[in-house]
Design an enzyme around this catalytic site. Structure first.
Site, PDB file in Angstrom:
ATOM      1  N   SER A 142       0.843  -1.194   0.000  1.00  0.00           N
ATOM      2  CA  SER A 142       0.000   0.000   0.000  1.00  0.00           C
ATOM      3  C   SER A 142       0.878   1.243   0.000  1.00  0.00           C
ATOM      4  O   SER A 142       1.945   1.255   0.636  1.00  0.00           O
ATOM      5  CB  SER A 142      -0.892   0.025   1.243  1.00  0.00           C
ATOM      6  OG  SER A 142      -1.558   1.277   1.321  1.00  0.00           O
ATOM      7  N   TYR A 155      -1.218  -1.659  10.092  1.00  0.00           N
ATOM      8  CA  TYR A 155      -1.437  -1.962   8.663  1.00  0.00           C
ATOM      9  C   TYR A 155      -0.138  -1.777   7.888  1.00  0.00           C
ATOM     10  O   TYR A 155       0.252  -2.648   7.093  1.00  0.00           O
ATOM     11  CB  TYR A 155      -2.528  -1.030   8.141  1.00  0.00           C
ATOM     12  CG  TYR A 155      -2.871  -1.176   6.676  1.00  0.00           C
ATOM     13  CD1 TYR A 155      -3.589  -2.278   6.206  1.00  0.00           C
ATOM     14  CD2 TYR A 155      -2.510  -0.190   5.755  1.00  0.00           C
ATOM     15  CE1 TYR A 155      -3.934  -2.391   4.869  1.00  0.00           C
ATOM     16  CE2 TYR A 155      -2.852  -0.299   4.420  1.00  0.00           C
ATOM     17  CZ  TYR A 155      -3.569  -1.399   3.974  1.00  0.00           C
ATOM     18  OH  TYR A 155      -3.910  -1.501   2.645  1.00  0.00           O
TER      19      TYR A 155
END
Ligand code: NAP
Length: 247
Positions: A142, A155
């Protein structure tokens, strides 16, 4: 089911909705037979498979929690039995909850690492023995990893692990003619990004890239299509940051 059209087999994890569903559609259009993995959204997965089959693609839905090693093994076995050995593995399944590190529960930490890291580990380890030579693997990182925004510690840590897997695994598959790359999207309009955000927060993210919009699942499906296609044969061990220039 139309069995005449496709030869190469693509297994897409987390393909019941969001980016994974767009990847399944795009790779079907590219001529792959498609295994649509999902964890709980069986209706969406079955509807997608029916849609692909109606277009002449050989496709199956395979329920498996990528965090569960036995289910991952079974997912590969079912795919091999019904479609043939896997040529392309897309490790798209993932979860995100933004919480400050200090407020992160053990359960949220475990769930995020189990799905994003162990899930990717499980499929990569299985793929090492099962993927056809000449195959392709695309993992999912990401762009948030480069932004270091508050709330993203857990995350981002999982995506850092995925990037580490990508670089090392590309080298460990030496001699097999298998490429291993990762895509690191910026904000994409799926429930993973949209859920829990106000319209104002969404617009703030949308204005961040110089291209001044949110990404769409098809933007990422196109990048994956490139990475698994013939033109990306010399791209290996790379992280492709597809984010409209955000970072
Ligand atoms: P999404 O819309 O929430 O979809 C997630 C998909 O993953 C669903 O199909 C879900 O299936 C599946 N999934 C979740 N847990 C699973 C498990 N344990 N086993 C198997 N499948 C599981 O998410 P998305 O936005 O498409 O994200 C896809 C990937 O892109 C993720 O790796 C995410 O981190 C990454 N990414 C997304 C963005 C973004 O802005 N959207 C940005 C950067 C990176 P069920 O519904 O059946 O559970």
């Amino acid at each position: 089911m139309n069995t005449s059209k496709n030869t190469q087999v693509a297994l897409v994890t987390g393909a019941s909705r969001g980016i994974g569903a767009a990847i399944a559609q795009r790779l079907a259009a590219d001529g792959f037979a498609i295994a649509v993995n999902y964890a709980s959204s069986s209706q969406e997965a079955e509807a997608l498979v029916a849609q692909l089959q109606a277009l002449g693609t050989k496709a199956i839905a395979v329920k498996a929690d990528v965090a569960n090693v036995a289910e991952v093994r079974a997912m590969f076995e079912i795919t091999e039995q019904q479609l043939g050995k896997v040529d392309v593995l897309i490790n798209n399944a993932g979860v995100l909850k933004t919480v400050p590190l200090a407020n992160t529960s053990d359960a949220l930490y475990d769930q995020t690492f189990d799905i994003n890291v162990r899930g990717t580990f499980n499929t990569l380890r299985e793929a090492a023995a099962r993927l056809n030579d000449g195959g392709r693997i695309v993992n999912f990182s990401s762009t948030t990893l480069a932004l270091n925004m508050p709330g993203y510690a857990i995350y981002n840590a999982t995506k850092a692990a995925v990037e580490a897997f990508t670089h090392v695994f590309a080298k460990e598959l030496r001699g097999r003619n298998i490429t291993v790359n990762a895509v690191a999207p910026g904000p994409i309009a799926t429930s993973l990004f949209l859920d829990g955000k106000t319209e104002e927060q969404i617009q703030t993210f949308a204005k961040m890239p110089p291209l001044q919009r949110l990404g769409q699942p098809d933007d990422i499906a196109a990048v994956v299509s490139f990475l698994v296609g013939a033109d990306a044969g010399w791209v290996n061990g790379q992280i492709l940051r597809a984010n409209g220039g955000l970072a």
